[in-house]
Design an enzyme around this catalytic site. Structure first.
Site, PDB file in Angstrom:
ATOM      1  N   LYS A 199       0.853  -1.189   0.000  1.00 15.57           N
ATOM      2  CA  LYS A 199       0.000   0.000   0.000  1.00 15.57           C
ATOM      3  C   LYS A 199       0.890   1.239   0.000  1.00 15.57           C
ATOM      4  O   LYS A 199       1.490   1.612   1.001  1.00 15.57           O
ATOM      5  CB  LYS A 199      -0.921   0.051   1.222  1.00 15.57           C
ATOM      6  CG  LYS A 199      -2.017   1.095   0.971  1.00 15.57           C
ATOM      7  CD  LYS A 199      -2.585   1.726   2.204  1.00 15.57           C
ATOM      8  CE  LYS A 199      -1.820   2.880   2.753  1.00 15.57           C
ATOM      9  NZ  LYS A 199      -1.768   4.090   1.914  1.00 15.57           N
ATOM     10  N   GLU A 273      10.160   1.716  10.257  1.00 16.28           N
ATOM     11  CA  GLU A 273      11.172   2.748   9.965  1.00 16.28           C
ATOM     12  C   GLU A 273      10.458   4.087  10.070  1.00 16.28           C
ATOM     13  O   GLU A 273       9.642   4.416   9.218  1.00 16.28           O
ATOM     14  CB  GLU A 273      11.740   2.552   8.555  1.00 16.28           C
ATOM     15  CG  GLU A 273      12.455   1.232   8.329  1.00 16.28           C
ATOM     16  CD  GLU A 273      13.793   1.154   9.035  1.00 16.28           C
ATOM     17  OE1 GLU A 273      14.300   2.199   9.476  1.00 16.28           O
ATOM     18  OE2 GLU A 273      14.324   0.045   9.155  1.00 16.28           O
ATOM     19  N   CYS A 307      13.780  11.349   5.948  1.00 12.29           N
ATOM     20  CA  CYS A 307      13.702  10.946   7.358  1.00 12.29           C
ATOM     21  C   CYS A 307      15.010  11.223   8.079  1.00 12.29           C
ATOM     22  O   CYS A 307      15.023  11.540   9.261  1.00 12.29           O
ATOM     23  CB  CYS A 307      13.360   9.468   7.446  1.00 12.29           C
ATOM     24  SG  CYS A 307      14.450   8.437   6.449  1.00 12.29           S
ATOM     25  N   GLU A 404       9.349  16.780  14.201  1.00 20.11           N
ATOM     26  CA  GLU A 404       9.850  16.636  12.838  1.00 20.11           C
ATOM     27  C   GLU A 404       9.042  17.553  11.904  1.00 20.11           C
ATOM     28  O   GLU A 404       7.823  17.437  11.833  1.00 20.11           O
ATOM     29  CB  GLU A 404       9.680  15.180  12.394  1.00 20.11           C
ATOM     30  CG  GLU A 404      10.297  14.877  11.045  1.00 20.11           C
ATOM     31  CD  GLU A 404      10.026  13.436  10.600  1.00 20.11           C
ATOM     32  OE1 GLU A 404       8.918  12.931  10.835  1.00 20.11           O
ATOM     33  OE2 GLU A 404      10.938  12.831  10.009  1.00 20.11           O
TER      34      GLU A 404
HETATM   35  P1  NAD Z   1       2.462   8.627   7.384  1.00 21.44           P
HETATM   36  O1  NAD Z   1       2.734   7.894   8.644  1.00 21.44           O
HETATM   37  O2  NAD Z   1       1.449   9.706   7.399  1.00 21.44           O
HETATM   38  O3  NAD Z   1       1.953   7.610   6.258  1.00 21.44           O
HETATM   39  C1  NAD Z   1       2.746   6.503   5.866  1.00 21.44           C
HETATM   40  C2  NAD Z   1       1.835   5.433   5.288  1.00 21.44           C
HETATM   41  O4  NAD Z   1       0.992   4.915   6.304  1.00 21.44           O
HETATM   42  C3  NAD Z   1       0.901   5.944   4.183  1.00 21.44           C
HETATM   43  O5  NAD Z   1       0.834   4.952   3.180  1.00 21.44           O
HETATM   44  C4  NAD Z   1      -0.424   6.086   4.908  1.00 21.44           C
HETATM   45  O6  NAD Z   1      -1.546   6.006   4.074  1.00 21.44           O
HETATM   46  C5  NAD Z   1      -0.361   4.911   5.866  1.00 21.44           C
HETATM   47  N1  NAD Z   1      -1.226   5.014   7.055  1.00 21.44           N
HETATM   48  C6  NAD Z   1      -1.716   6.127   7.648  1.00 21.44           C
HETATM   49  N2  NAD Z   1      -2.418   5.786   8.747  1.00 21.44           N
HETATM   50  C7  NAD Z   1      -2.365   4.430   8.855  1.00 21.44           C
HETATM   51  C8  NAD Z   1      -2.863   3.480   9.797  1.00 21.44           C
HETATM   52  N3  NAD Z   1      -3.583   3.851  10.868  1.00 21.44           N
HETATM   53  N4  NAD Z   1      -2.579   2.180   9.606  1.00 21.44           N
HETATM   54  C9  NAD Z   1      -1.834   1.785   8.558  1.00 21.44           C
HETATM   55  N5  NAD Z   1      -1.340   2.630   7.628  1.00 21.44           N
HETATM   56  C10 NAD Z   1      -1.602   3.942   7.775  1.00 21.44           C
HETATM   57  O7  NAD Z   1       3.868   9.115   6.858  1.00 21.44           O
HETATM   58  P2  NAD Z   1       4.159  10.042   5.585  1.00 21.44           P
HETATM   59  O8  NAD Z   1       3.709  11.433   5.944  1.00 21.44           O
HETATM   60  O9  NAD Z   1       3.642   9.401   4.364  1.00 21.44           O
HETATM   61  O10 NAD Z   1       5.756   9.989   5.494  1.00 21.44           O
HETATM   62  C11 NAD Z   1       6.594  10.851   6.163  1.00 21.44           C
HETATM   63  C12 NAD Z   1       7.142  10.193   7.415  1.00 21.44           C
HETATM   64  O11 NAD Z   1       7.858   9.025   7.061  1.00 21.44           O
HETATM   65  C13 NAD Z   1       8.136  11.076   8.149  1.00 21.44           C
HETATM   66  O12 NAD Z   1       7.888  10.990   9.521  1.00 21.44           O
HETATM   67  C14 NAD Z   1       9.478  10.429   7.824  1.00 21.44           C
HETATM   68  O13 NAD Z   1      10.497  10.669   8.751  1.00 21.44           O
HETATM   69  C15 NAD Z   1       9.107   8.997   7.742  1.00 21.44           C
HETATM   70  N6  NAD Z   1      10.106   8.255   6.980  1.00 21.44           N
HETATM   71  C16 NAD Z   1      10.942   7.396   7.635  1.00 21.44           C
HETATM   72  C17 NAD Z   1      11.939   6.711   6.932  1.00 21.44           C
HETATM   73  C18 NAD Z   1      12.886   5.756   7.627  1.00 21.44           C
HETATM   74  O14 NAD Z   1      13.545   4.985   6.941  1.00 21.44           O
HETATM   75  N7  NAD Z   1      12.975   5.765   8.935  1.00 21.44           N
HETATM   76  C19 NAD Z   1      12.065   6.901   5.559  1.00 21.44           C
HETATM   77  C20 NAD Z   1      11.195   7.782   4.923  1.00 21.44           C
HETATM   78  C21 NAD Z   1      10.209   8.439   5.643  1.00 21.44           C
END
Ligand code: NAD
Length: 500
Positions: A199, A273, A307, A404
């Site tokens: 997803k 992650e 990230c 963040e």
């Molecule tokens: P997000 O948590 O809003 O969404 C990530 C994914 O989770 C999306 O596909 C979203 O639709 C899904 N999602 C949302 N609510 C959910 C739920 N309750 N259950 C299951 N899935 C759900 O994150 P984002 O805004 O898309 O991405 C940015 C974040 O990702 C930042 O915090 C960044 O630091 C982090 N990030 C971490 C890494 C790493 O390797 N540690 C890498 C890239 C991004």
């Protein structure tokens, strides 16, 4: 345009792709979603809707999980010799490489990022990563043990472990590096012999949609890799599906915590992650020019939507003034434009909502008493642009120092001793990455072990490699992507004890 440079004209294949009515990919076929709801997909450079995707409902998720479960149980994938699975995954990598320009343009159109980053990092880096992981398919091993079991007189024992694929993996990805991180989630699962439901983020689903046809062409059997597009509700339905055995998630810490709570009910295996609030420490001997270049690269690459971005800069007091002045100048001089303009150094952020979140952070920082030396506002033009910002006088307890932002914004803070720098760097709930900038070997060796982060770079930042584990301490996550052991998280260890 940034400097009157040539905008990249989208390929006919890209325009054709955007005109299609995309469905969900289940059992090796495209299907319309079960419900009528669709999600708009935007071009962040203009704010225009460029296509729509299915907002998959619980029935779609059930179809996808059932498909993955069938493919796991019937041995369509696990039953193949490991060398054959490796061959098909290598072909998958070849196909990504052969379709690189189309994928890169789609990524830029949907995510907003520079076409240079899409070409050379997201898509350009994908085949090497995929081949590295594909190569691990044939290197899954167990161990043999001497045991001292005396329960059966006269019996001898052969004890060993097998690593078996965990089952159906739910792979949930964020919007900052959609194709690249999507692959980080699905490749080790597939290499370990699992089947997958992917997803992608609702903000950036397009390259994941395109990936499904390439996976099919590479010979992944029906049901081995499925795709549901949709928002957080789709993700939650997937996490809660009883046929899912493992969740591999990259995204925010808030969502990661929600997933971990849901997963606890069924003892689901999770790899998480999550976010970062990463420090970079510039010691007094760091040459200013190199330090500023490093700060720009660490903090503003991909418009700060990384990230591991170095969003908190700690600078030795003796170089603080010249460093901050040079950084503000460098940041102010960055050209702003659409991702399809290769000369633009700052591009729109991924969504209107995210731009507002960044602007709110800036406003709050100002109210709290921080000073914005440059940027932090939106230029008067369509699209989701934010001018890159340098913030000073941000106390350690200000929201801007703790939360963040995930945008083109850094805080700069002076320190008087290395001990203070380490204390400030570690004063965060996160622990994804950090960097130290110095040529003093003794100080490097003293500071690196004291930093609480999954990766510490020295005189560089934001560099990852398939062979170097990557993941977080503290609230930045659980588990590690990359490295020769990365398949372990997608396997169960089974001990086998044979009496003879
Ligand atoms: P997000 O948590 O809003 O969404 C990530 C994914 O989770 C999306 O596909 C979203 O639709 C899904 N999602 C949302 N609510 C959910 C739920 N309750 N259950 C299951 N899935 C759900 O994150 P984002 O805004 O898309 O991405 C940015 C974040 O990702 C930042 O915090 C960044 O630091 C982090 N990030 C971490 C890494 C790493 O390797 N540690 C890498 C890239 C991004």
């Amino acid at each position: 345009m940034a400097n009157g440079s040539e905008m990249v004209a989208p390929l006919a294949a890209v325009s054709g792709f955007l005109r299609q009515q995309h469905g969900v990919f289940i059992d090796g076929e495209w299907r319309p979603g079960r419900g009528a709801e669709r999600l708009d997909v935007f071009d962040p450079a203009t704010g225009d809707v460029i296509t729509t995707v299915v907002n998959a409902n619980a029935q779609d998720v059930d179809d996808a999980a059932q498909s993955a479960h069938r493919a796991f149980e019937n041995g369509a994938w696990t039953g193949l010799p490991a060398a054959e699975r490796e061959r098909r995954l290598l072909k998958f990598a070849d196909l990504v490489e052969q379709n690189a320009e189309e994928l890169a343009q789609l990524e830029t159109l949907n995510q907003g990022k520079s076409i240079n980053i899409s070409r050379f990092v997201d898509v350009g880096g994908a085949p090497a990563y995929m081949r590295y992981i594909a190569g691990l398919t044939t290197k899954i091993t167990g161990e043999t043990f001497d045991v001292s079991i005396g329960a059966i007189p006269g019996a001898r024992f052969n004890a060993s472990t097998r690593r078996e694929p965990v089952g159906v993996v739910a792979a949930i990805a964020p919007w900052n590096f959609p194709l690249m991180i999507g692959l980080w989630k699905i490749m080790p699962a597939l290499a370990a012999g699992c089947t997958v439901v992917l997803k992608p983020s609702e903000v950036t689903p397009l390259t994941s949609v395109r990936l499904m046809d390439l996976a099919k062409e590479a010979g992944l059997p029906a049901g081995v890799l499925n795709l549901v597009t949709g928002d957080g509700r789709t993700g939650k339905a997937l996490v809660d599906h009883p046929l899912v055995s493992k969740i591999t998630f990259t995204g925010s810490t808030a969502t990661g915590k929600a997933i971990a709570r849901s997963a606890a009910d069924r003892m689901l295996r999770t790899s998480l992650e999550l976010g970062g609030k990463n420090p970079a420490i510039f010691l007094a001997d760091a040459p200013i020019e190199q330090a500023v270049q490093g700060a720009v690269m660490g903090g503003f690459f991909n418009n700060g939507q990384v990230c591991a971005a170095s969003s908190r800069l700690f600078v030795a007091r003796s170089i603080y003034e010249p460093f901050t002045k040079a950084l503000a100048q460098a940041v102010e001089g960055m050209s702003i434009g659409p991702g399809l303009d290769p000369a633009a150094q700052i591009n729109p952020v991924a969504s209107a909502g995210h731009r507002q979140k960044i602007l709110d952070h800036v406003q709050r920082a100002r109210q709290d008493g921080a000073r914005i030396l440059t940027g932090g506002d939106s230029p008067d033009r369509p699209g989701y642009y934010v001018r890159p910002a340098v913030v000073v006088d941000a106390a350690a307890d200000f929201a801007i120092s703790r939360q963040e932002v995930f945008g083109p914004l850094v805080t700069v803070t002076p320190f008087d001793s290395e001990d203070e720098a380490v204390r400030l760097a570690n004063d965060t709930d996160m622990g994804l990455a950090a960097s130290v900038w110095t040529n003093d070997l003794k100080k490097t060796m003293d500071i690196v072990p004291r930093i609480k982060a999954g990766t510490v770079w020295v005189n560089c930042h934001n560099l990852v490699d398939p062979n170097m584990p990557f993941g977080g301490f503290k609230e930045s996550g659980v588990g590690r992507d990359f490295g020769v052991r990365s398949l372990e998280a997608y396997t169960e260890v089974k001990s086998v004890c044979i009496a003879y």
